[in-house]
Scaffold this motif. Sequence first.
Motif, PDB file in Angstrom:
ATOM      1  N   LEU A  73      -2.569   4.041  -6.576  1.00  0.00           N
ATOM      2  CA  LEU A  73      -2.880   2.687  -7.002  1.00  0.00           C
ATOM      3  C   LEU A  73      -1.587   1.891  -7.079  1.00  0.00           C
ATOM      4  CD1 LEU A  73      -5.205   0.810  -8.234  1.00  0.00           C
ATOM      5  CD2 LEU A  73      -4.204   1.421 -10.450  1.00  0.00           C
ATOM      6  N   GLY A  74      -1.644   0.648  -6.559  1.00  0.00           N
ATOM      7  CA  GLY A  74      -0.525  -0.277  -6.668  1.00  0.00           C
ATOM      8  C   GLY A  74      -1.006  -1.602  -7.214  1.00  0.00           C
ATOM      9  N   ASP A  75      -0.093  -2.568  -7.275  1.00  0.00           N
ATOM     10  CA  ASP A  75      -0.412  -3.850  -7.900  1.00  0.00           C
ATOM     11  C   ASP A  75      -1.542  -4.597  -7.208  1.00  0.00           C
ATOM     12  OD1 ASP A  75       1.162  -4.390  -5.645  1.00  0.00           O
ATOM     13  OD2 ASP A  75       2.356  -5.929  -6.645  1.00  0.00           O
ATOM     14  N   MET A  76      -1.582  -4.584  -5.883  1.00  0.00           N
ATOM     15  CA  MET A  76      -2.618  -5.353  -5.181  1.00  0.00           C
ATOM     16  C   MET A  76      -4.014  -4.788  -5.439  1.00  0.00           C
ATOM     17  SD  MET A  76      -0.450  -6.454  -1.740  1.00  0.00           S
ATOM     18  CE  MET A  76      -1.555  -5.636  -0.695  1.00  0.00           C
ATOM     19  N   LEU A  77      -4.153  -3.468  -5.425  1.00  0.00           N
ATOM     20  CA  LEU A  77      -5.459  -2.866  -5.693  1.00  0.00           C
ATOM     21  C   LEU A  77      -5.841  -3.038  -7.163  1.00  0.00           C
ATOM     22  CD1 LEU A  77      -5.468   0.409  -3.572  1.00  0.00           C
ATOM     23  CD2 LEU A  77      -6.288  -1.873  -2.968  1.00  0.00           C
ATOM     24  N   ALA A  78      -4.865  -2.946  -8.069  1.00  0.00           N
ATOM     25  CA  ALA A  78      -5.154  -3.150  -9.496  1.00  0.00           C
ATOM     26  C   ALA A  78      -5.637  -4.578  -9.741  1.00  0.00           C
ATOM     27  CB  ALA A  78      -3.922  -2.848 -10.332  1.00  0.00           C
ATOM     28  N   GLU A  79      -4.985  -5.548  -9.136  1.00  0.00           N
ATOM     29  CA  GLU A  79      -5.405  -6.946  -9.296  1.00  0.00           C
ATOM     30  C   GLU A  79      -6.802  -7.160  -8.731  1.00  0.00           C
ATOM     31  OE1 GLU A  79      -2.255  -9.323  -7.615  1.00  0.00           O
ATOM     32  OE2 GLU A  79      -0.891  -8.820  -9.255  1.00  0.00           O
ATOM     33  N   GLN A  80      -7.091  -6.530  -7.590  1.00  0.00           N
ATOM     34  CA  GLN A  80      -8.429  -6.651  -7.008  1.00  0.00           C
ATOM     35  C   GLN A  80      -9.478  -6.013  -7.921  1.00  0.00           C
ATOM     36  OE1 GLN A  80      -8.744  -4.968  -3.055  1.00  0.00           O
ATOM     37  NE2 GLN A  80     -10.526  -6.209  -2.578  1.00  0.00           N
TER      38      GLN A  80
END
Length: 160
Positions: A73-80
């Motif tokens: 998990l990274g920032d883009m998937l967490a934000e999504q």
Amino acid sequence: MAIVTPDLCDDYPDVLVVEPGFRNYGGIEAFGGKIVTVKCFEDNSVVKRQVGLPGEGRVMVVDGGGSKRAALLGDMLAEQAADNGWAGLIIYGCIRDVDVIGKTALGVQALGTHPRKTDKRDIGDLDVPVTFGGVTFHPGHYVYADNNGIVVSDKPLAVQ
């Protein structure tokens, strides 16, 4: 909803308690909901697909095999995930972009961090029982997490 896992253990002595070793990384430190499971190893393709779907307050429990060689998990998937209504993710593996994830309105617990992203081979299973931390997580059961730990129940628990 205020989730306090020690109180849940006191009120519901039959809950399952996950062995220690997870750390809170998300902007929401206490979270819970109905379980959706993903089983994958160093490939977050299924996680990526799921965070793009409506979360409806559920918690994605990801069995990454405990790998500490790549981040699931990274920032883009967490934000999504946050944008799509997921309550949180519990990852038996690593995440990255922790500074951004710590400011994201999402519960995230993981074993640690790793700066490398995973391969994308489209390998992984969705909604299968997964076991780690001494507990088997079943799709449709419930999980609750805070800074004290993670508890699992086959039914929803009343939280304050």
